[in-house]
Design an enzyme around this catalytic site. Structure first.
Site, short mmCIF file in Angstrom:
data_model
loop_
_atom_site.label_atom_id
_atom_site.label_comp_id
_atom_site.label_asym_id
_atom_site.label_seq_id
_atom_site.Cartn_x
_atom_site.Cartn_y
_atom_site.Cartn_z
N SER A 177 1.41 -1.62 0.11
CA SER A 177 -0.19 -0.16 -0.31
C SER A 177 1.20 1.17 0.52
CB SER A 177 -1.04 0.07 1.47
OG SER A 177 -2.37 0.96 1.16
N HIS A 383 -7.58 -5.62 0.45
CA HIS A 383 -6.30 -5.18 1.22
C HIS A 383 -5.41 -5.44 1.78
CE1 HIS A 383 -4.02 -0.83 -0.28
NE2 HIS A 383 -3.91 -1.08 1.35
#
Length: 407
Positions: A177, A383
């Site tokens: 990320s 995620h």
């Protein structure tokens, strides 16, 4: 903005307490919490029988960062010919995210056992990197940074430190990320660092955000540039630092026996880009919440919100007047992706609200040296599954190890 998340937690807590009288007292007993909840990153690593070191690195602009190192593993204890790998966390995270799931599932342990010298980074402003040579976290000036400064200052300092310490010329880099965003900033703004990277692995890559955004970040983007002015006015410099209250609430509301566990999960993942419930060990959520969130500068979120609004990957927009002073133009410059020449593996999930597949496809076209464009086989992979998935090793980590062996 931190008050928004706090309000969600508070609402959940009060709702739970309001119904507590109808459930067994043991359901709200906090004494049975997992001991891993209260251990630091080095203490966790040592508990599971791995060697651990802590290092501090000073950046060019005065921030003091902490690195946690697993120099060798239990399954591969040789102390020579161990290529260094820097593993960098994402937004609101810390080094603990790579080891909190334990030796069989945590990427930090898996890499160490596979023969690598593992360095776990901590970006400025999180639990482990809240120091500066002159500034205090109580000062607004301390928090005037986003992932741009992390890419320009933090990563170069850390990479140089690791290479000097190990005597190597290059290292592997694994980012998740924001850890990928930082790398793209560094490799485009300081392209000489491309030559110090053996290969870079982008887990849930975040740069272009035309298709991305959690409801929270989309709300910030909708609010527009005035939200930055408002947060500065209100002194909202730090976003969601970790507190004991969050640990207690996680223990009370998120453990297996809690009637509020499903709601707790949704609140926890509200700003983090989604997850696959089948890959989330719900029993681990209280332990995760003992360490996460680890805090971040509010400006990180504002910078991402700008990316969503403009659909461009560029430096921070201060407004046209300050932009003129800082950049010499009324708009901030774009990051030049053509300068990123390090070998890069793009690894994405189809259920990711931040590293959205459409945006990863754009990255794949923009980056000049993509060595792998890897979609995780599980269509529901989200995620945070890149960190904590039950089957993360078979779905993702083995692929990383296979690619690393080629470089």
């Amino acid at each position: 903005m931190s008050s928004l998340i706090a309000l969600l937690w508070f609402s959940l807590l009060t709702g739970c307490l309001a119904t507590a009288s109808t459930y067994p007292e043991s359901e709200f007993d906090l004494r049975a919490r997992d001991p891993d909840t209260d251990l630091t990153t080095p203490e966790l690593i040592a508990k599971y029988g791995y060697p651990v070191e802590s290092h501090t690195v000073q950046t060019e602009d005065g921030y003091i960062l902490t690195l946690h190192r697993i120099p060798y593993g239990k399954k591969s204890s040789s102390r020579t010919n161990r290529p260094p790998v820097l593993v960098q966390h994402g937004l609101l995270s810390s080094s603990v995210d790579w080891i909190v799931m334990g030796p069989e599932k945590g990427l930090g342990y898996i890499l160490a056992d596979a023969g690598y010298d593992v360095w776990l980074g901590n970006a400025r402003g999180n639990t482990w990197s809240k120091k500066h040579i002159t500034l205090s976290p109580s000062q607004s000036k301390f928090w005037q940074f986003s992932w741009h400064e992390m890419g320009v200052y933090d990563l170069p300092a850390v990479i140089d430190y690791i290479l000097e310490r190990t005597g190597e010329e290059k290292l592997f880099y694994i980012g998740h990320s924001m850890g990928t965003t930082m790398f793209y900033v560094m490799a485009s703004e300081k392209p000489e660092y491309n030559n110090k990277i053996r290969a870079m692995f982008s887990l849930a890559p975040v740069a272009y955000m035309s298709h991305a955004g959690t409801p929270f970040l989309k709300a910030l983007a909708f609010a527009g540039d005035q939200i930055g002015w408002f947060t500065n006015l209100m002194g909202l410099n730090e976003f969601l630092p970790h507190t004991e209250l969050l640990t207690i609430m996680g223990q009370m509301l998120c453990r297996d026996e809690a009637i509020t566990q499903d709601i707790c999960n949704n609140v926890f993942f509200l700003i983090n880009g989604g997850y696959n419930s089948k890959e989330l060990d719900s029993a681990m959520i209280p332990v995760i919440l003992g360490h996460t969130p680890a805090g971040a500068a509010t400006k990180n979120f504002l910078h991402y919100a700008q990316s969503i609004k403009t659909k461009k990957f560029r430096q921070y927009n201060y407004g046209w007047l300050k932009n003129l002073a800082v950049y010499g133009s009324t708009t901030p410059p774009k990051y030049d992706m053509s300068k990123i020449t390090a070998p890069i593996a793009l690894m994405y999930g189809m259920n990711d609200d931040l590293g959205a597949p459409g945006d990863v496809a754009t990255l794949n076209k923009e980056l000049p040296n993509v060595i792998s464009y890897y979609k995780v086989a599980d269509e529901q992979f989200g995620h945070l599954d890149f960190l904590w998935a039950i089957h993360g090793k078979s779905l993702l980590y083995n692929e990383i190890l296979n690619l690393m062996a080629k470089y």
